[in-house]
Design a protein around this motif. Structure first.
Motif, short mmCIF file in Angstrom:
data_model
loop_
_atom_site.label_atom_id
_atom_site.label_comp_id
_atom_site.label_asym_id
_atom_site.label_seq_id
_atom_site.Cartn_x
_atom_site.Cartn_y
_atom_site.Cartn_z
N MET A 73 0.98 -1.08 0.17
CA MET A 73 -0.19 -0.01 0.25
C MET A 73 0.21 1.54 -0.02
O MET A 73 0.05 1.97 -0.88
N VAL A 74 1.94 1.67 0.98
CA VAL A 74 2.40 2.04 0.38
C VAL A 74 3.27 2.51 -0.10
O VAL A 74 3.35 3.61 -1.22
N LEU A 75 3.83 1.84 -1.25
CA LEU A 75 4.10 1.83 -2.60
C LEU A 75 3.58 2.69 -4.17
O LEU A 75 3.59 2.38 -4.68
N ALA A 76 2.32 1.77 -3.27
CA ALA A 76 1.38 2.43 -4.82
C ALA A 76 0.64 3.96 -4.25
O ALA A 76 0.14 4.08 -4.57
N GLY A 77 0.78 3.60 -2.67
CA GLY A 77 0.72 5.53 -2.84
C GLY A 77 -0.88 5.03 -1.99
O GLY A 77 -2.04 6.14 -2.45
N CYS A 78 -1.70 3.78 -1.61
CA CYS A 78 -3.19 3.51 -1.62
C CYS A 78 -3.32 4.81 -0.20
O CYS A 78 -2.29 4.94 0.98
N ARG A 79 -4.45 5.26 0.17
CA ARG A 79 -4.80 5.60 1.25
C ARG A 79 -5.28 4.79 2.25
O ARG A 79 -5.98 3.84 2.18
N PHE A 80 -4.82 4.88 3.52
CA PHE A 80 -5.26 3.68 4.46
C PHE A 80 -5.90 4.46 5.15
O PHE A 80 -6.33 5.14 5.71
N PRO A 81 -7.60 3.47 5.94
CA PRO A 81 -8.66 3.97 6.07
C PRO A 81 -8.52 4.42 7.21
O PRO A 81 -7.46 4.53 8.37
N ASP A 82 -9.23 5.14 7.55
CA ASP A 82 -9.49 5.64 8.97
C ASP A 82 -10.23 4.52 10.50
O ASP A 82 -10.81 3.47 10.07
N VAL A 83 -9.14 3.19 10.57
CA VAL A 83 -9.63 2.58 11.62
C VAL A 83 -10.68 2.29 13.00
O VAL A 83 -11.30 1.98 12.95
N GLY A 84 -10.52 3.43 12.98
CA GLY A 84 -11.20 3.71 14.01
C GLY A 84 -12.24 4.31 13.85
O GLY A 84 -13.78 4.58 14.60
N ALA A 85 -13.33 4.12 12.88
CA ALA A 85 -14.33 4.43 11.92
C ALA A 85 -14.97 3.49 12.05
O ALA A 85 -16.54 3.65 11.55
N TRP A 86 -15.22 2.10 12.52
CA TRP A 86 -16.06 1.08 12.57
C TRP A 86 -17.24 1.29 13.49
O TRP A 86 -18.41 1.54 12.92
N ARG A 87 -17.28 2.53 14.42
CA ARG A 87 -18.57 2.77 15.10
C ARG A 87 -19.99 3.28 13.91
O ARG A 87 -21.12 3.39 14.25
N THR A 88 -19.47 3.82 12.93
CA THR A 88 -19.92 5.55 12.61
C THR A 88 -19.89 4.42 11.05
O THR A 88 -20.84 5.00 10.30
N LYS A 89 -19.55 3.62 10.36
CA LYS A 89 -19.02 3.61 8.77
C LYS A 89 -19.46 1.14 8.86
O LYS A 89 -19.19 1.31 9.51
N ARG A 90 -20.19 1.78 7.51
CA ARG A 90 -19.88 0.27 7.27
C ARG A 90 -18.38 -0.47 6.97
O ARG A 90 -17.16 -0.49 7.08
N HIS A 91 -18.07 -2.11 7.17
CA HIS A 91 -16.52 -2.35 7.96
C HIS A 91 -15.89 -2.61 6.39
O HIS A 91 -14.85 -2.61 6.47
N SER A 92 -16.76 -2.63 5.05
CA SER A 92 -15.82 -2.56 3.75
C SER A 92 -15.08 -1.16 4.04
O SER A 92 -14.45 -1.10 2.81
N GLN A 93 -15.87 -0.06 5.14
CA GLN A 93 -14.77 1.16 4.47
C GLN A 93 -13.48 1.42 5.80
O GLN A 93 -13.03 2.30 5.70
N ILE A 94 -13.43 -0.46 6.36
CA ILE A 94 -11.86 -0.05 6.94
C ILE A 94 -11.24 -0.82 6.44
O ILE A 94 -10.64 -1.19 7.19
N GLN A 95 -11.52 -1.19 5.05
CA GLN A 95 -10.54 -2.28 4.64
C GLN A 95 -9.80 -2.06 3.80
O GLN A 95 -9.78 -0.42 3.46
N HIS A 96 -8.77 -2.65 3.67
CA HIS A 96 -7.31 -1.71 3.51
C HIS A 96 -7.40 -2.46 1.25
O HIS A 96 -6.65 -2.84 1.35
N PRO A 97 -7.18 -1.25 0.83
CA PRO A 97 -7.34 -1.18 -0.52
C PRO A 97 -5.37 -1.53 -1.18
O PRO A 97 -4.71 -0.41 -0.02
N ILE A 98 -5.44 -2.35 -2.23
CA ILE A 98 -4.50 -2.42 -2.49
C ILE A 98 -4.50 -2.43 -4.12
O ILE A 98 -4.92 -2.95 -4.57
#
Length: 434
Positions: A91-116
């Motif tokens: 992810m770092v090499l690709a410049g991918c954005r890391f999700p806000d992992v503290g957002a589970w309480r307000t967002k869907r689980h798919s929004q704290i997964q890590h795009p590669i």
């Protein structure tokens, strides 16, 4: 020897490749296999990773489910180690954005997964595996194995050629228990399966304010009625194309990849459904110039067979966050059963719950010197609907790889290892244990 004779007979007109030996043989290069092989290699075991396809990653890469999760629970990281390093480094090499992992309480689980980025993920995984001393062998799959003289003799097909690999311990990360079954393990075959998902991307879409959504929905219903589309050709059968975007997915009913016939049927159906929907879209006003940009190499399969282990993890174990004396890793994902008709209806875990996986689930009942990891470890259908996701596959792979390396070093069966010793090895190599 029986296996050597079998290897010659299986070779047919192909070549008999040079024999190899190792401490740990990992079969299956998906997310569980990457982590198992990397963990065993880092633990000092001579390790070979055999993968029937052309790249590592499984559903994360070949299946284009390119957002591994979940590594965090309630804002806290619960899965780390080799698998997480492959994800984060790529992810770092690709410049991918890391999700806000503290957002589970307000967002869907798919929004704290890590795009590669799939190509970089594969290349980084290969590099890290080689740095851990792992030998990767693509286009190869086991055809037979037998225990002789304290080692497994594993006959592997590599294209039209045959090779025998001698291994002290074997880790089955095939996703369907193929190797464990060859060794005599009992398989838990589902009566019904969640649909698989085929993913593809289109471009040249018209601006959203130009979409005639009601007309598209009406055309969609008419296409279902006349048979030019069928239920599941889009993942959103209720709302039609209200949520249509550049990434499209369809459902493949009864998707299975536990054998070659099932894989063929599943992949043909995934592309057949893609073709139907793409043709439908091209007929819609404003969508005439859309282009199919890319698609998954294979249909992503959720459920195949599981291996019956010394313990079967239950849905109640999972949702209660039960911690066992031999729990080796965490898991975190909602119960996630899919159906072609109703889609997915996830059931989130109660606040603070962090499920765990005990070591006994990685040990095939009645079989020694074989471990299982990933979506074929011993669990019921409800528990596995959550535990089959990529981060958990990595965590169970690391646990199995550590145990296999330790068993090979001590010359004992994995079943005879104290869970505390496996936990100590996992901690020493950066993993998080309950």
């Amino acid at each position: 020897m029986l296996v050597c004779a079998l290897a010659v007979s299986l070779a047919g007109s192909g070549r008999q490749l040079p024999e190899e030996s190792c401490d740990v043989l990992v079969v299956g290069g998906g997310t569980a296999g990457i982590a198992a092989a990397g963990q065993a290699g880092r633990a000092g075991a001579r390790t070979i990773l055999v993968e029937r396809g052309f790249q590592v990653g499984g559903n994360a890469t070949t299946g284009a489910v390119d957002y591994p999760g979940l590594f965090h629970a309630w804002g806290e990281q619960v899965i780390a180690g080799f698998g997480w390093e492959v994800v984060s480094n790529s992810m770092v090499l690709a410049g991918c954005r890391f999700p806000d992992v503290g957002a589970w309480r307000t967002k869907r689980h798919s929004q704290i997964q890590h795009p590669i980025n799939i190509p970089l993920f594969v290349a980084v995984a290969e590099e890290m595996l080689e740095q851990a001393g792992v030998k990767i062998e693509y286009h190869a799959a086991p055809a037979a194995l037998a225990r002789e003289g304290g080692v497994w003799n594993v006959v592997v097909h590599a294209g039209g050629d045959t090779r025998t690999i001698r291994a002290k311990e074997v880790v089955d990360c095939t996703g369907s228990g193929t190797v464990a079954a060859l060794a005599g393990a009992e398989l838990l075959r589902p009566d019904t399966r969640s649909p698989g998902t085929f993913r593809y991307r289109v471009r040249n879409l018209p601006p959203r304010d130009k979409w005639d959504v009601p007309a598209m929905q009406a055309a969609y219903r008419a296409a279902l009625a006349d048979g030019s589309l069928v239920e599941g050709d889009t993942r959103d059968p209720v709302f039609g194309f209200t949520h249509f975007a550049a990434l499209l997915t369809n459902y493949v009913p009864d998707a299975d990849d536990s054998d070659a016939d099932a894989r063929t049927r599943t992949n043909l159906e995934g592309r057949r459904r893609m073709l139907r929907l793409f043709r439908f879209l091209k007929r819609q006003k404003g969508f005439e110039k859309i282009v199919l940009e890319s698609c998954a190499a294979e249909t992503g399969v959720r459920e195949t067979t599981r291996v019956a282990g010394d313990y079967v993890l239950t849905g109640d174990d999972y949702v209660s966050g039960r911690v066992f004396p031999d729990s080796l890793c965490y898991s975190f994902y909602p119960i996630d059963l899919h159906s072609t008709e109703g889609g997915v209806q996830p059931k989130p875990l109660e606040p603070g719950v962090k499920p765990t996986v005990p070591y006994r689930c990685l040990l095939p009942k009645g079989v020694d010197h074989v471990l299982v990891a990933g979506r074929c470890f011993s669990a019921d259908r409800v528990a596995m609907s959550a535990a089959r996701v990529q981060a958990t596959c990595m965590a169970t792979g690391q646990a199995a790889g550590e145990a296999a390396a330790l068993a090979a070093k001590r010359g004992v069966a994995p079943r005879d290892l104290p869970a505390g010793d496996i936990k100590a090895g996992l901690r020493a190599r950066g993993c998080i244990v309950p």
